[in-house]
Design a protein around this motif. Structure first.
Motif, PDB file in Angstrom:
ATOM      1  N   ARG A  83     -42.297 -36.783  30.836  1.00 33.44           N
ATOM      2  CA  ARG A  83     -42.353 -38.235  30.680  1.00 33.44           C
ATOM      3  C   ARG A  83     -43.425 -38.867  31.552  1.00 33.44           C
ATOM      4  O   ARG A  83     -43.878 -39.976  31.286  1.00 33.44           O
ATOM      5  CB  ARG A  83     -40.993 -38.837  31.033  1.00 33.44           C
ATOM      6  CG  ARG A  83     -39.892 -38.426  30.061  1.00 33.44           C
ATOM      7  CD  ARG A  83     -38.560 -38.931  30.550  1.00 33.44           C
ATOM      8  NE  ARG A  83     -37.455 -38.512  29.684  1.00 33.44           N
ATOM      9  CZ  ARG A  83     -36.186 -38.624  30.017  1.00 33.44           C
ATOM     10  NH1 ARG A  83     -35.859 -39.128  31.191  1.00 33.44           N
ATOM     11  NH2 ARG A  83     -35.234 -38.227  29.195  1.00 33.44           N
ATOM     12  N   GLN A 116     -27.209 -35.765  36.733  1.00 36.09           N
ATOM     13  CA  GLN A 116     -27.691 -36.249  35.442  1.00 36.09           C
ATOM     14  C   GLN A 116     -27.749 -35.110  34.407  1.00 36.09           C
ATOM     15  O   GLN A 116     -27.403 -35.302  33.236  1.00 36.09           O
ATOM     16  CB  GLN A 116     -29.065 -36.881  35.625  1.00 36.09           C
ATOM     17  CG  GLN A 116     -29.484 -37.710  34.447  1.00 36.09           C
ATOM     18  CD  GLN A 116     -30.533 -38.738  34.830  1.00 36.09           C
ATOM     19  OE1 GLN A 116     -30.459 -39.344  35.904  1.00 36.09           O
ATOM     20  NE2 GLN A 116     -31.505 -38.948  33.965  1.00 36.09           N
ATOM     21  N   LEU A 117     -28.189 -33.936  34.851  1.00 37.50           N
ATOM     22  CA  LEU A 117     -28.249 -32.787  33.936  1.00 37.50           C
ATOM     23  C   LEU A 117     -26.854 -32.382  33.470  1.00 37.50           C
ATOM     24  O   LEU A 117     -26.635 -32.060  32.301  1.00 37.50           O
ATOM     25  CB  LEU A 117     -28.918 -31.590  34.640  1.00 37.50           C
ATOM     26  CG  LEU A 117     -30.421 -31.695  34.893  1.00 37.50           C
ATOM     27  CD1 LEU A 117     -30.863 -30.594  35.845  1.00 37.50           C
ATOM     28  CD2 LEU A 117     -31.206 -31.623  33.590  1.00 37.50           C
ATOM     29  N   ALA A 168     -29.565 -29.189  29.577  1.00 41.28           N
ATOM     30  CA  ALA A 168     -30.618 -29.916  28.852  1.00 41.28           C
ATOM     31  C   ALA A 168     -31.662 -28.952  28.285  1.00 41.28           C
ATOM     32  O   ALA A 168     -32.857 -29.251  28.294  1.00 41.28           O
ATOM     33  CB  ALA A 168     -31.259 -30.960  29.765  1.00 41.28           C
ATOM     34  N   ALA A 201     -41.607 -50.480  34.842  1.00 41.66           N
ATOM     35  CA  ALA A 201     -40.542 -49.551  35.212  1.00 41.66           C
ATOM     36  C   ALA A 201     -41.055 -48.112  35.225  1.00 41.66           C
ATOM     37  O   ALA A 201     -42.048 -47.790  34.563  1.00 41.66           O
ATOM     38  CB  ALA A 201     -39.389 -49.670  34.223  1.00 41.66           C
ATOM     39  N   LEU A 205     -37.857 -42.970  33.220  1.00 41.55           N
ATOM     40  CA  LEU A 205     -36.674 -43.555  32.594  1.00 41.55           C
ATOM     41  C   LEU A 205     -36.742 -43.502  31.079  1.00 41.55           C
ATOM     42  O   LEU A 205     -35.723 -43.570  30.399  1.00 41.55           O
ATOM     43  CB  LEU A 205     -36.548 -45.031  32.988  1.00 41.55           C
ATOM     44  CG  LEU A 205     -36.216 -45.338  34.428  1.00 41.55           C
ATOM     45  CD1 LEU A 205     -36.273 -46.840  34.657  1.00 41.55           C
ATOM     46  CD2 LEU A 205     -34.830 -44.806  34.752  1.00 41.55           C
ATOM     47  N   ARG A 206     -37.950 -43.400  30.552  1.00 42.42           N
ATOM     48  CA  ARG A 206     -38.140 -43.509  29.106  1.00 42.42           C
ATOM     49  C   ARG A 206     -37.488 -42.350  28.364  1.00 42.42           C
ATOM     50  O   ARG A 206     -37.587 -41.198  28.777  1.00 42.42           O
ATOM     51  CB  ARG A 206     -39.638 -43.469  28.772  1.00 42.42           C
ATOM     52  CG  ARG A 206     -40.395 -44.656  29.279  1.00 42.42           C
ATOM     53  CD  ARG A 206     -40.429 -45.784  28.280  1.00 42.42           C
ATOM     54  NE  ARG A 206     -41.286 -46.843  28.777  1.00 42.42           N
ATOM     55  CZ  ARG A 206     -42.563 -46.980  28.408  1.00 42.42           C
ATOM     56  NH1 ARG A 206     -43.103 -46.148  27.562  1.00 42.42           N
ATOM     57  NH2 ARG A 206     -43.278 -47.964  28.912  1.00 42.42           N
ATOM     58  N   SER A 207     -36.889 -42.668  27.230  1.00 41.15           N
ATOM     59  CA  SER A 207     -36.295 -41.611  26.424  1.00 41.15           C
ATOM     60  C   SER A 207     -37.370 -40.782  25.727  1.00 41.15           C
ATOM     61  O   SER A 207     -37.126 -39.652  25.339  1.00 41.15           O
ATOM     62  CB  SER A 207     -35.340 -42.217  25.403  1.00 41.15           C
ATOM     63  OG  SER A 207     -35.990 -43.204  24.648  1.00 41.15           O
ATOM     64  N   GLU A 208     -38.570 -41.347  25.565  1.00 39.14           N
ATOM     65  CA  GLU A 208     -39.695 -40.604  24.993  1.00 39.14           C
ATOM     66  C   GLU A 208     -40.861 -40.718  25.972  1.00 39.14           C
ATOM     67  O   GLU A 208     -41.012 -41.740  26.631  1.00 39.14           O
ATOM     68  CB  GLU A 208     -40.123 -41.243  23.661  1.00 39.14           C
ATOM     69  CG  GLU A 208     -39.031 -41.312  22.612  1.00 39.14           C
ATOM     70  CD  GLU A 208     -38.885 -40.000  21.870  1.00 39.14           C
ATOM     71  OE1 GLU A 208     -39.915 -39.438  21.485  1.00 39.14           O
ATOM     72  OE2 GLU A 208     -37.748 -39.530  21.696  1.00 39.14           O
TER      73      GLU A 208
END
Lengths: 223, 87
Positions: A41, A129-130, A162, A195, A199-202
């Motif tokens: 990311r 988080q994982l 993940a 930001a 954090l981005r999902s992509e």
């Protein structure tokens, strides 16, 4: 732009790749990437930052951690100490004078190099988080799992998290590791526009963040 | 903190996670679909979203509180966050 370096590994040394801008200048920055998905990311932002550092007369090197990207090493054999040793080897081979460690990369920078740590976090936060992602994915598949049991199993037998086959040593290391930010300039996200890209999902990019981070580094390491 | 603050913070989190503009997230309403409607919200992205909610809203989310319904719509997620903050 693609350099090779010799990395220690459990089955002997391997040749690994690094994105490199090397014009044999005195200031040479080793970039220790973030861990797991956060590395993808943030990669475009870092590559653009390296181009901005080039314009500021700073050479830079972004090595792959062994087991990641095109590495010939097996991810399942990796640990935080293996990655720390790898970054020591890369720093030596590229004759790095400074380091930039990003996020979880701050758990494994080479010793003694001064420099910058960007939004470091604890290994425990990464692991949590994982594990959470694994529990959510399992639930989607109709399996119930819980965090403490997964960590205990992971520390004994390793665990797929993940999509990464994490060895027992890596799980145990993450559980207790803290950022190696002592004596290094800690950069907070509030110093950059927008930001954090992790954090981005992509995967995304941000020329403004690349520029701001390059400026902070140049000011810090004396270009 | 008013519920409006939770709404504002939650929209900002979704903006950052989904890489959207302020105007786009301002257009979210209670029925806007999330998990299931947005293919980029896979389990890793949802885990990141929950962690960010914990940090910015100062709440703790237990793994067994997270189910498909919670993440189905923006309205459901907001109601959960508001209840957590009031607790």
């Amino acid at each position: 732009m693609i350099a090779a370096w010799t990395c220690p590994g459990p089955a002997g040394p391997s040749r690994e790749y690094a994105l490199a801008i090397d014009r044999q200048r005195p200031l040479r920055l080793l970039v220790v990437p973030a861990l797991f998905e956060e590395a993808n990311r943030t990669r475009r932002m870092l590559a653009e930052m390296m181009r901005r550092l080039d314009a500021a007369e700073i050479d830079s090197f972004l090595p792959d951690l062994p087991g990641c990207n095109e590495s010939t090493q097996d991810f399942a054999t990796q640990s935080l100490s293996a990655w720390r040793g790898a970054m020591e080897a890369a720093a030596r081979e590229f004759a790095a004078t400074h380091v930039l460690a990003i996020r979880g990369g701050a758990l494994v920078p080479p010793d003694r190099l001064p420099g910058v740590v960007y939004e470091p976090l604890k290994g425990q936060s990464i692991l949590r988080q994982l594990i959470r992602a694994r529990i959510l994915a399992s639930r989607e598949a109709g399996r119930q799992e819980e965090g403490k049991g997964l960590v205990a199993e992971g520390k004994e037998h390793g665990l797929e998290l993940a999509g990464y086959r994490c060895g027992a040593l890596l799980i145990a290391g993450l559980e207790s590791a803290v950022a190696q930010d002592e004596g290094r300039r800690v950069v907070c996200q509030a110093e950059l526009p927008g930001a954090g890209l992790w954090l981005r999902s992509e995967p995304g990019e941000s020329p403004g963040q690349s520029e701001a981070l390059a400026k902070i580094i140049a000011a810090e390491i004396g270009a | 903190m008013s519920s409006n603050d939770t709404d504002t913070v939650l929209r900002a989190i979704l903006r950052d996670v989904l890489g959207l503009g302020d105007e786009q997230v301002a257009g979210f309403d209670g029925d806007t679909g999330l998990f299931g409607s947005l293919p980029e919200l896979d389990s890793m992205a949802v885990a990141g979203l929950l962690t960010e909610m914990e940090d910015r809203l100062d709440i703790v989310i237990e793994d067994d509180e997270v189910d498909g319904e919670l993440l189905e719509t923006y309205g459901n997620l907001l109601a959960f966050a508001e209840a957590k903050r009031a607790a």
